[in-house]
Scaffold this motif. Structure first.
Motif, mmCIF file in Angstrom:
data_model
loop_
_atom_site.group_PDB
_atom_site.id
_atom_site.type_symbol
_atom_site.label_atom_id
_atom_site.label_comp_id
_atom_site.label_asym_id
_atom_site.label_seq_id
_atom_site.Cartn_x
_atom_site.Cartn_y
_atom_site.Cartn_z
ATOM 1 N N ILE A 1 0.851 -1.185 0.000
ATOM 2 C CA ILE A 1 0.000 0.000 0.000
ATOM 3 C C ILE A 1 0.882 1.229 0.000
ATOM 4 C CG2 ILE A 1 -1.594 1.326 1.446
ATOM 5 C CD1 ILE A 1 -2.727 -1.563 2.138
ATOM 6 N N PRO B 1 1.427 -2.186 -6.308
ATOM 7 C CA PRO B 1 0.558 -1.430 -5.405
ATOM 8 C C PRO B 1 -0.887 -1.923 -5.468
ATOM 9 C CG PRO B 1 0.997 -0.148 -7.374
ATOM 10 C CD PRO B 1 1.772 -1.438 -7.516
ATOM 11 N N VAL B 2 -1.547 -1.951 -4.321
ATOM 12 C CA VAL B 2 -2.982 -2.259 -4.275
ATOM 13 C C VAL B 2 -3.649 -1.244 -3.341
ATOM 14 C CG1 VAL B 2 -2.731 -4.734 -4.736
ATOM 15 C CG2 VAL B 2 -2.706 -3.927 -2.379
ATOM 16 N N SER B 3 -4.976 -1.205 -3.382
ATOM 17 C CA SER B 3 -5.708 -0.312 -2.490
ATOM 18 C C SER B 3 -5.891 -0.991 -1.134
ATOM 19 C CB SER B 3 -7.077 0.027 -3.083
ATOM 20 O OG SER B 3 -7.879 -1.146 -3.094
ATOM 21 N N VAL B 4 -6.189 -0.171 -0.125
ATOM 22 C CA VAL B 4 -6.464 -0.716 1.207
ATOM 23 C C VAL B 4 -7.680 -1.643 1.135
ATOM 24 C CG1 VAL B 4 -7.167 -0.131 3.565
ATOM 25 C CG2 VAL B 4 -5.437 1.246 2.400
#
Lengths: 219, 300
Positions: B178, B285-288
């Motif tokens: 994140i 990257p990823v979202s929360v």
């Protein structure tokens, strides 16, 4: 995708720290207002806890909120944080007297760099209580501040690989107390018998962010 | 069941761990706990663990002998070789051991950390709410230190029932993170190169942190000011002044003043911890939100 929100307060940032925590940051540099704002938010969170928050960690200019992702999520938390920012709580500050033997290896150099005699440096250092700015750098470690501009020096050029628990440290307009053996680039100005860490007690430390500390020179 | 267990051979940095000493960051204590939490739980389910504590082994493994009594032991994490009195068994697995039995765990084909859990309660003093060893602060476990040959561990009643083990499919993609704290302090060029670049796990790795080799030179020449310290959590990816990335792990420093480009998500931190020196990885990257969905789908 970055859940960053900025509100009315200059420099305020709420940012995820991984998937189980948010960091509320009140500024990019260490200054009194940002530090007090962080302590006020921590006090408000203490007085009025948010459901799903499992740990609150005030630091120099920020507050970390660790949460249970099964119980809440950042958007809802940001709303709850905003509510508490709008009505900050004051926590009654504890006060502590800490005796110091001013005999550290850097004492003479520090006094000279500030253009003071050793006696004058000690007198000025102990003239007024300091506030605990933050805890948490190491077990029981506290940063206290702020000294005036007349008592502000940068850190040493060289890091000492280890100073012992009880070392009283000085740099950047602050005095810090080590409660465990640590490496440090701060000036060592003295020693105290006070130990702000006891693993047999819960909580293990006595000094909290916001407390007032009066340093007293021991003969 | 109760038993007295003697450590016959301990690989370096084998420690007692439980779920961790949470809630003490403000006091300067990181939570510790297992480097591979999923494997720790799996070994516990296999053992019918009667308490939250067990042994975390590093790659060299560990030998122990049951001196008196009997106890069920479960093992999991990475891929080690395990023998009881010389006879090979499967990994992960479990068995009931009695006085005189020798359990030997030796290096295997994968992973950095293996776990032994016990179907009885480990009789050790609770330190600040946990038995976990924190070698940085010298707390918990056996006098805050690693296990050594000759150490004796006593197990008392308090067994649970062996339970089913969750076998999550092994992920094999990029390590997901994140973006956070200091992401925006890095140049757009560094941000875009960081995603997908090759990093290699270096031999400089322990429970405090894992140093990465920046094979594509993403951070080379990037000079970044030191910052005001903020609290640190496991999985934080900090970039030292010379451009070396370090992922902070379970015995991390409580606060840090180096820039952090992101934090590895909970669903990928166990897998990252088990990557051996020399392994190559990339970050994604990823979202929360996405990280939370992965947590819900992957864990018990």
């Amino acid at each position: 995708m970055i859940e960053t929100s900025r509100s009315g307060r200059e420099g305020l940032l709420i940012v995820p720290l991984g998937d189980c925590a948010l960091l509320v940051r009140f500024g990019d540099s260490l200054e009194d207002g940002a530090n007090r704002a962080a302590q006020a938010l921590a006090a408000a969170l203490d007085a009025d806890p948010i459901a799903g928050v499992v740990e609150v960690v005030p630091s120099l200019v920020s507050v970390l909120l660790r949460y249970d992702p099964a119980a809440t999520e950042p958007f809802r938390l940001a709303g709850e944080i905003a509510l508490r920012l709008s009505r900050p709580a004051e926590k009654p500050a504890g006060s502590h007297r800490i005796g110091v033997r001013f005999d550290g290896p850097d004492l003479a150099e520090v006094a000279a760099a500030l253009g003071l005699t050793i006696a004058d440096f000690i007198a000025r250092h102990c003239a007024a209580p300091l506030r605990v700015l933050a805890t948490g750098f190491a077990p029981g470690f506290v940063y206290c501040g702020f000294h005036g501009a007349d008592l502000t020096l940068p850190r040493r050029q060289q890091v000492r690989p280890l100073v012992s628990a009880g070392s009283v440290l000085f740099a950047a307009g602050q005095t810090a107390i080590a409660a465990s053996d640590i490496p440090t680039g701060w000036h060592v100005i003295g020693q105290t018998d006070f130990r702000n860490f006891d693993a047999a007690r819960l909580p293990p430390t006595r000094l909290q962010a916001g407390d007032l500390v009066s340093f007293e020179a021991l003969a | 069941m109760s038993a007295l267990v003697r450590i016959v051979r301990a690989g370096p940095l084998a420690t007692i761990q439980d779920a961790g000493r949470h809630g003490l960051l403000a006091h300067g204590i990181s939570a510790s706990g297992p480097m591979d939490q999923g494997a720790f739980r799996q070994a516990g389910a296999l053992a019918g663990a009667g308490s939250g504590a067990g042994i975390e082994m590093t790659r060299a493994g560990l030998d122990l002998v049951i001196e008196t009594g009997a106890v069920r032991i479960g093992w999991a994490g990475g891929a080690f070789a395990v023998r009881i009195n010389g006879a090979a068994l499967g990994w992960p697995g479990a068995a009931r051991l009695s006085a005189g039995d020798l359990l030997s765990v030796t290096p295997g084909s994968a992973g950095n950390y293996g776990y032994l859990r016990f179907g009885a309660r480990l009789d050790l003093p609770d330190v600040l709410g946990s038995l976990s060893t924190n070698m940085r602060a010298r707390l918990g476990g056996l006098e805050g230190r690693a296990l050594a040959a000759g150490d004796r561990l006593r197990f008392e009643d308090g067994a649970g029932e062996p339970g089913p083990i969750a076998t999550a499919p092994v992920e094999d993609g990029p390590i997901r993170f994140i973006r956070g704290l200091h992401w925006e302090r890095f140049s757009v060029q560094v941000q875009s190169q960081f995603v997908g670049a090759r990093f290699r796990i270096s031999p400089a790795m322990d429970r405090m942190g894992v140093r990465l080799a920046d094979e594509d030179g993403v951070f080379g020449g990037q000079s970044i000011l030191s910052l005001v310290s903020d609290p640190v959590l496991p999985g934080d990816i900090q970039i030292l002044g010379d451009g070396t990335p370090i992922v902070l792990m379970r015995d991390h420093q409580p606060t840090g003043g180096y820039p952090r480009i992101g934090t590895i998500i909970g669903a990928d931190l166990d897998r990252f911890a088990q990557m051996r020196p020399g392994s190559v990885l990339a970050f994604e990257p990823v979202s929360v939100d996405h990280a939370h969905r992965l947590l819900r789908s992957g864990q018990t």
